[in-house]
Design a protein around this motif. Structure first.
Motif, PDB file in Angstrom:
ATOM      1  N   ASN A 168       0.372  51.045  16.068  1.00 16.24           N
ATOM      2  CA  ASN A 168       1.525  50.671  15.253  1.00 16.24           C
ATOM      3  C   ASN A 168       1.272  49.314  14.602  1.00 16.24           C
ATOM      4  O   ASN A 168       1.347  48.281  15.271  1.00 16.24           O
ATOM      5  CB  ASN A 168       2.787  50.617  16.116  1.00 16.24           C
ATOM      6  CG  ASN A 168       4.024  50.279  15.294  1.00 16.24           C
ATOM      7  OD1 ASN A 168       3.960  50.145  14.075  1.00 16.24           O
ATOM      8  ND2 ASN A 168       5.148  50.133  15.964  1.00 16.24           N
ATOM      9  N   PRO A 203      -2.202  42.679  14.508  1.00 17.99           N
ATOM     10  CA  PRO A 203      -1.360  43.833  14.849  1.00 17.99           C
ATOM     11  C   PRO A 203      -1.857  44.542  16.099  1.00 17.99           C
ATOM     12  O   PRO A 203      -3.021  44.431  16.482  1.00 17.99           O
ATOM     13  CB  PRO A 203      -1.491  44.731  13.611  1.00 17.99           C
ATOM     14  CG  PRO A 203      -2.843  44.399  13.062  1.00 17.99           C
ATOM     15  CD  PRO A 203      -3.069  42.942  13.357  1.00 17.99           C
ATOM     16  N   THR A 204      -0.974  45.288  16.708  1.00 15.05           N
ATOM     17  CA  THR A 204      -1.332  46.115  17.857  1.00 15.05           C
ATOM     18  C   THR A 204      -1.432  47.559  17.402  1.00 15.05           C
ATOM     19  O   THR A 204      -0.515  48.072  16.767  1.00 15.05           O
ATOM     20  CB  THR A 204      -0.272  46.000  18.966  1.00 15.05           C
ATOM     21  OG1 THR A 204       1.024  46.335  18.430  1.00 15.05           O
ATOM     22  CG2 THR A 204      -0.209  44.585  19.514  1.00 15.05           C
ATOM     23  N   THR A 221       3.033  47.561  12.639  1.00 18.69           N
ATOM     24  CA  THR A 221       4.210  46.745  12.350  1.00 18.69           C
ATOM     25  C   THR A 221       4.569  45.810  13.500  1.00 18.69           C
ATOM     26  O   THR A 221       5.481  45.006  13.380  1.00 18.69           O
ATOM     27  CB  THR A 221       5.416  47.630  12.017  1.00 18.69           C
ATOM     28  OG1 THR A 221       5.727  48.457  13.162  1.00 18.69           O
ATOM     29  CG2 THR A 221       5.121  48.519  10.826  1.00 18.69           C
ATOM     30  N   SER A 222       3.882  45.934  14.634  1.00 14.33           N
ATOM     31  CA  SER A 222       4.110  45.011  15.743  1.00 14.33           C
ATOM     32  C   SER A 222       2.796  44.299  16.050  1.00 14.33           C
ATOM     33  O   SER A 222       1.715  44.821  15.781  1.00 14.33           O
ATOM     34  CB  SER A 222       4.595  45.760  16.990  1.00 14.33           C
ATOM     35  OG  SER A 222       3.600  46.665  17.454  1.00 14.33           O
TER      36      SER A 222
END
Length: 208
Positions: free
Chosen positions: A160, A156-157, A162-163
């Motif tokens: 956030n 993940p990034t 979720t991305s």
């Protein structure tokens, strides 16, 4: 030095905001729900309070307890509904057509699910991964293992979660660590703050 300090301050501040934001949203949502339910059943609460022969100081606590009971029962029956096939269809249709269009809904939902430790997460375990096959490591989550020895991980990034990016790596470049998904997700949301558990869990493997 000043630039690094500014970057540290910004990322730390942003990480704190991302961690606190879901709690604030839930707090406001619950306050709104409490007020709506309280106004809706006010005739019932007034009737119950008026029929009870208790001192006036107990009126508000009794009314609050009634409202909370109605909310809990409502959540329970909604939970029962979504356990059925028809209920799941209604929920997913409403989510896809209405809720998913609300700004930030997906991020808040995923974040809250991780904090609540929901078991439906596709992440099987936490790992530090060498995506470039060198000494640099990234925090990732193992999502699948394959018969040929390859491992699929999601990196993940921050802040956030979720991305991110999906990598398919040889098992030798994926180092599972005994850290909960929730703890690792918190470190991602906090832009790396709190990663000590990840590093400490890896140390026995790299320094036997």
């Amino acid at each position: 030095m000043l630039a690094r300090t500014k970057i540290f301050f910004k990322t730390t501040l942003l990480g704190g905001v991302i961690v606190i934001l879901p709690t604030i949203i839930l707090g406001f949502a619950f306050k709104w729900l409490f007020g709506m339910v309280g106004n809706g059943i006010k005739p019932l609460t007034d009737l119950v309070v008026n029929t009870m022969t208790l001192p006036d100081r107990f009126d508000q606590p009794i009314a609050t307890a009634i409202v909370l009971s109605v909310i809990v029962l409502g959540c329970f029956f909604v939970g029962l509904l979504v356990r059925t096939r028809m209920g799941q269809w209604i929920y997913h249709s409403f989510e896809n057509s209405v809720l998913s269009k609300a700004p930030g809904y997906k991020m808040v939902k995923e974040t809250v699910n991780q904090f609540l430790g929901k078991k439906e997460s596709p992440f099987s375990s936490v790992a530090l991964v060498q995506v470039f096959e060198n000494d640099m490591m990234m925090t990732g989550f193992i999502t699948d293992r394959h018969d040929n020895g390859m491992v699929t991980v999601f990196v993940p990034t921050g802040p956030n979660p979720t991305s991110g990016f999906i990598y398919h790596l040889k098992a030798e470049f994926v180092h599972p660590v005994e850290v909960s998904v929730e703890d690792a997700m918190r470190s991602v949301i906090s832009c790396g703050a709190g990663s000590e558990k990840l590093i400490r869990a890896l140390q026995p493997k790299i320094n036997p």
